[in-house]
Each structure stands twice: as C-alpha cells, then as structure tokens.
Enzyme design. Structure first.
Site, PDB file in Angstrom:
ATOM      1  N   HIS A 296      -3.798  -4.411   7.804  1.00 53.94           N
ATOM      2  CA  HIS A 296      -3.702  -3.830   8.832  1.00 53.94           C
ATOM      3  C   HIS A 296      -2.387  -3.567   9.750  1.00 53.94           C
ATOM      4  CE1 HIS A 296      -5.259   0.301  10.560  1.00 53.94           C
ATOM      5  NE2 HIS A 296      -5.748   0.381   9.360  1.00 53.94           N
ATOM      6  N   GLY A 297      -1.866  -2.716   9.947  1.00 48.94           N
ATOM      7  CA  GLY A 297      -0.841  -2.814  11.315  1.00 48.94           C
ATOM      8  C   GLY A 297      -0.146  -4.145  11.483  1.00 48.94           C
TER       9      GLY A 297
ATOM     10  N   ASN B 144       0.840  -1.016   0.026  1.00 51.33           N
ATOM     11  CA  ASN B 144       0.059   0.090  -0.236  1.00 51.33           C
ATOM     12  C   ASN B 144       1.059   1.365   0.511  1.00 51.33           C
ATOM     13  OD1 ASN B 144      -1.831   1.654   1.592  1.00 51.33           O
ATOM     14  ND2 ASN B 144      -3.436   0.792   1.367  1.00 51.33           N
TER      15      ASN B 144
ATOM     16  N   ARG C   2      -7.611  12.588   0.580  1.00 52.51           N
ATOM     17  CA  ARG C   2      -6.536  13.289   1.242  1.00 52.51           C
ATOM     18  C   ARG C   2      -5.052  12.510   1.415  1.00 52.51           C
ATOM     19  NH1 ARG C   2      -7.472   9.583   7.339  1.00 52.51           N
ATOM     20  NH2 ARG C   2      -9.536  10.741   7.003  1.00 52.51           N
ATOM     21  N   HIS C   3      -4.756  11.720   0.309  1.00 54.03           N
ATOM     22  CA  HIS C   3      -3.574  11.278  -0.150  1.00 54.03           C
ATOM     23  C   HIS C   3      -3.538  10.565  -1.266  1.00 54.03           C
ATOM     24  CE1 HIS C   3      -5.577   7.474   1.113  1.00 54.03           C
ATOM     25  NE2 HIS C   3      -5.048   7.696   2.372  1.00 54.03           N
TER      26      HIS C   3
ATOM     27  N   ARG D 206       2.712  18.347   1.909  1.00 51.53           N
ATOM     28  CA  ARG D 206       3.168  20.321   1.043  1.00 51.53           C
ATOM     29  C   ARG D 206       2.259  20.735  -0.606  1.00 51.53           C
ATOM     30  NH1 ARG D 206       8.639  22.085   2.416  1.00 51.53           N
ATOM     31  NH2 ARG D 206       8.190  22.084   5.270  1.00 51.53           N
TER      32      ARG D 206
ATOM     33  N   HIS E 234      -5.709   3.409  -1.461  1.00 54.17           N
ATOM     34  CA  HIS E 234      -7.125   4.081  -1.441  1.00 54.17           C
ATOM     35  C   HIS E 234      -7.582   5.336  -1.402  1.00 54.17           C
ATOM     36  CE1 HIS E 234     -10.045   3.918   3.081  1.00 54.17           C
ATOM     37  NE2 HIS E 234     -10.646   4.427   1.728  1.00 54.17           N
TER      38      HIS E 234
ATOM     39  N   GLU F 140     -10.603  -9.692   3.284  1.00 55.31           N
ATOM     40  CA  GLU F 140      -9.214  -8.872   4.022  1.00 55.31           C
ATOM     41  C   GLU F 140      -9.344  -9.096   4.971  1.00 55.31           C
ATOM     42  OE1 GLU F 140      -7.018  -5.546   2.714  1.00 55.31           O
ATOM     43  OE2 GLU F 140      -6.714  -5.133   3.992  1.00 55.31           O
TER      44      GLU F 140
ATOM     45  N   ARG G 141      -9.306   8.040  -1.287  1.00 54.78           N
ATOM     46  CA  ARG G 141     -10.617   8.786   0.047  1.00 54.78           C
ATOM     47  C   ARG G 141     -11.433   9.447  -0.840  1.00 54.78           C
ATOM     48  NH1 ARG G 141      -8.726   6.639   5.281  1.00 54.78           N
ATOM     49  NH2 ARG G 141     -10.998   7.279   5.987  1.00 54.78           N
TER      50      ARG G 141
ATOM     51  N   THR H 278      -6.820   6.726   9.799  1.00 54.72           N
ATOM     52  CA  THR H 278      -6.316   5.227   9.431  1.00 54.72           C
ATOM     53  C   THR H 278      -7.850   4.218   9.274  1.00 54.72           C
ATOM     54  OG1 THR H 278      -5.158   3.723   8.183  1.00 54.72           O
ATOM     55  CG2 THR H 278      -5.436   3.585  10.841  1.00 54.72           C
ATOM     56  N   THR H 279      -8.031   3.548   8.433  1.00 55.58           N
ATOM     57  CA  THR H 279      -9.432   2.591   8.546  1.00 55.58           C
ATOM     58  C   THR H 279      -9.353   2.527   9.816  1.00 55.58           C
ATOM     59  OG1 THR H 279      -9.199   2.026   6.203  1.00 55.58           O
ATOM     60  CG2 THR H 279     -10.800   0.703   6.621  1.00 55.58           C
TER      61      THR H 279
ATOM     62  N   GLY I 279       1.492  -1.858   4.416  1.00 54.75           N
ATOM     63  CA  GLY I 279       1.484  -0.122   3.730  1.00 54.75           C
ATOM     64  C   GLY I 279       2.645   0.580   4.975  1.00 54.75           C
ATOM     65  N   HIS I 280       2.196   1.095   5.882  1.00 55.42           N
ATOM     66  CA  HIS I 280       2.956   1.467   6.993  1.00 55.42           C
ATOM     67  C   HIS I 280       4.303   1.240   7.549  1.00 55.42           C
ATOM     68  CE1 HIS I 280       3.339   4.105  10.020  1.00 55.42           C
ATOM     69  NE2 HIS I 280       3.819   3.324  10.583  1.00 55.42           N
TER      70      HIS I 280
ATOM     71  N   ASP J 271      -0.117   4.086   0.097  1.00 53.71           N
ATOM     72  CA  ASP J 271      -0.718   5.519   0.281  1.00 53.71           C
ATOM     73  C   ASP J 271       0.178   6.745   1.203  1.00 53.71           C
ATOM     74  OD1 ASP J 271      -3.471   4.503  -0.487  1.00 53.71           O
ATOM     75  OD2 ASP J 271      -3.965   4.156   1.424  1.00 53.71           O
ATOM     76  N   HIS J 272       1.280   6.064   1.968  1.00 49.90           N
ATOM     77  CA  HIS J 272       1.600   7.128   2.696  1.00 49.90           C
ATOM     78  C   HIS J 272       2.553   7.626   1.922  1.00 49.90           C
ATOM     79  CE1 HIS J 272       0.331   5.842   6.436  1.00 49.90           C
ATOM     80  NE2 HIS J 272       1.530   5.479   7.045  1.00 49.90           N
TER      81      HIS J 272
ATOM     82  N   GLU K  77      -8.971   0.032  -2.418  1.00 51.55           N
ATOM     83  CA  GLU K  77     -10.198   0.237  -1.443  1.00 51.55           C
ATOM     84  C   GLU K  77     -10.557   1.367  -1.745  1.00 51.55           C
ATOM     85  OE1 GLU K  77      -7.733   0.425   2.303  1.00 51.55           O
ATOM     86  OE2 GLU K  77      -6.181  -1.153   1.484  1.00 51.55           O
TER      87      GLU K  77
HETATM   88  N1  PXP Z   1      -6.088  -3.233   4.688  1.00 48.69           N
HETATM   89  C1  PXP Z   1      -6.713  -2.027   4.087  1.00 48.69           C
HETATM   90  C2  PXP Z   1      -8.075  -2.195   4.447  1.00 48.69           C
HETATM   91  C3  PXP Z   1      -6.180  -1.363   5.181  1.00 48.69           C
HETATM   92  O1  PXP Z   1      -7.479   0.595   4.929  1.00 48.69           O
HETATM   93  C4  PXP Z   1      -4.868  -0.349   5.279  1.00 48.69           C
HETATM   94  C5  PXP Z   1      -4.711   0.892   6.173  1.00 48.69           C
HETATM   95  O2  PXP Z   1      -4.881   2.020   4.065  1.00 48.69           O
HETATM   96  C6  PXP Z   1      -3.737  -1.555   4.945  1.00 48.69           C
HETATM   97  C7  PXP Z   1      -5.000  -2.685   4.768  1.00 48.69           C
HETATM   98  C8  PXP Z   1      -2.891  -1.506   5.062  1.00 48.69           C
HETATM   99  O3  PXP Z   1      -2.525  -1.081   6.925  1.00 48.69           O
HETATM  100  P1  PXP Z   1      -0.366  -0.560   6.896  1.00 48.69           P
HETATM  101  O4  PXP Z   1      -0.704   0.445   6.317  1.00 48.69           O
HETATM  102  O5  PXP Z   1      -1.007  -0.687   8.620  1.00 48.69           O
HETATM  103  O6  PXP Z   1       0.429  -1.881   6.730  1.00 48.69           O
END
Ligand code: PXP
Length: 241
Positions: free
Chosen positions: A191-192, A7, A49-50, A18, A43, A151, A45, A100-101, A213-214, A9-10, A70
């Site tokens: 997620h996470g 992912n 926002r990103h 900026r 994602h 998921e 949104r 975040t979600t 992602g993160h 997005d970040h 997403e």
């Molecule tokens: N899955 C979904 C549905 C999400 O919304 C996100 C965050 O955008 C992720 C996975 C990835 O999560 P993380 O950034 O914590 O790895």
C-alpha cells in the site's frame, strides 16, 4: 530476492470510467509478467467498481506467475474465491465510500471466525494472507488465525507528510516485521509503495512479497507496463532475501 506482485486494479478503473472494453487488466497482467512480475493481484470489490468476475475468471486461466485475490471476508466472496481458485487470497477490510483500502483488517475478537474462514482455503491448497496494520496486537491475533502470511499495511508510512512521521511509521513497520517473523508468519508489504519510497526496505531481510499497484500503473502510463515493472524489479533485486 523478495517477490514483486503487481496490482492491476487501476487498469480496470480506467476501463470502467467509460464502461468500455479497454484497457483490459488481462493484457496488463500479461505485460507485467513479461516484465518479470512474480504475481498478479486483483481486488474483487463488492461493488465491482474496477475488477469484475469476468476479469478474475480470465486471469485465472491466463496468469502463469501466481494470481492473488484481495477480498472482503464475506460468504459471497468466499464462494466466488473457492470457485476461482487463486493461488493466494488476502482478506482486506472494505468500505463502499473509500477511494482505496484505508487501513488494515481489525482482527481483534475475530480470531476464531477468521480461523474457520481461512481453513476452507488452506484445505484447498490456497495460501492465505491478512492485510493488517503493523501493530503487535494485530500480529498476535493473525498468528491465532493460523494464516500463513500477513501483509503489513505500509500506507501510514507512505503517506506520512513529514520526515519525523515517516521515520516513526518506518520504525513501527520494522518492529512489526520482526515480531511477525518471530511469530512464524511470512511477511508481505503493501500500500502506497513506489519507486521513491521502496528503498526504505532495502536493508530489511525476510520480506516475501511487495504488493504494488498505483505507482507501477502510473509509471506504466508513460513508459509501458513491461518497462515499469522492470524498473521496480531493478530496485527490489538489490534487496536481501
Ligand atoms: N495491498 C492491499 C491490501 C491493497 O488494498 C492495495 C490497493 O489495492 C495494495 C496493496 C496496493 O496499493 P497501491 O495501489 O497503493 O500500490
């Protein structure tokens, strides 16, 4: 070996901090693919926002591994997604104020509505997924929508503050994975998840994709995207099919 989908997005979040042109999630996606990613996730949104419409449009033309979108289950997003033609969509809940979600989509009572929503994508050859908490009633409801994938939300496990809670959340996930597989659903996790906790699934068979992602973007900020992805793949490559 399960797939690793990254992912980005970040990267767009940093760009939008900026309102600039860099860093570009399109470049991040290219480097993630060079590192071995099996898919790129963004994602789009409602508040943009990103990730922006421009990102989705260019990523659709440049991503060769697989583009996963997403999105919220709204008519506006439906039209954008059908036009963009990602390889997979994943429906997620969306709140404007959240960082975040925050949790899985609540499917109860929405099975028929979501079945119709997803059918438009399946008919176009776009795979469908629902982001849900690993609860039996949500998994059964997902089965009723006719989705191919779910998921399972790993956030409660990842964010558990102590070993007992983390153990309980892991058990909840393992039960959800098994139930989902018995229901004929293909299971993704996300997620996470990161370098420090992903090994909790090292002995869990049948996971199709890890969505991360993160943690990968954080690692990439020090070692570069390609290396960060390779490092995660080294771990996941030891996991069973
Ligand atoms: N899955 C979904 C549905 C999400 O919304 C996100 C965050 O955008 C992720 C996975 C990835 O999560 P993380 O950034 O914590 O790895």
């Amino acid at each position: 070996m399960p797939k690793l989908c990254v992912n980005v997005d970040h990267i767009a979040t940093l760009r939008q901090a900026r309102l600039a042109n860099e860093p570009d999630p399109v470049h991040a996606a290219f480097l993630a693919e060079l590192g071995g990613a099996s898919g790129i996730i963004v994602h789009l949104r409602e508040d943009r926002r990103h990730i922006t419409d421009r990102d989705v449009e260019i990523l659709r033309k440049t991503v060769t591994s697989g583009l996963h979108l997403e999105m919220a289950a709204t008519q506006v997003m439906r039209d954008i997604a059908l036009e963009a033609r990602p390889d997979m969509i994943c429906l997620v809940p969306e709140k404007r104020q959240e960082l975040t979600t925050e949790g899985g989509l609540d499917l109860l009572g929405r099975e028929r509505e979501l079945q119709d929503f997803l059918a438009d994508f399946s008919q176009e050859g776009i795979k469908t997924s629902l982001f849900i908490d690993p609860d039996p009633e949500q998994i059964r409801a997902a089965q009723e929508t006719g989705t191919e994938y779910v998921e399972l939300h790993t956030g409660a496990f990842a964010n558990a503050g102590d070993p007992d809670t983390s153990g309980q959340e892991l058990e909840r996930l393992q039960n959800g994975i098994q139930l989902g597989q018995e229901a004929g659903l293909r299971i993704n996790l996300g997620h996470g998840l990161g370098y420090n906790n992903i090994t909790a699934f090292a002995a869990t068979p049948g996971i199709r994709e890890y969505s991360i992602g993160h943690s990968i973007v954080a690692m990439a900020s020090f070692v570069g995207m390609e290396k960060a992805v390779r490092r995660m793949l080294e771990i996941i490559s030891r996991f069973p099919d």
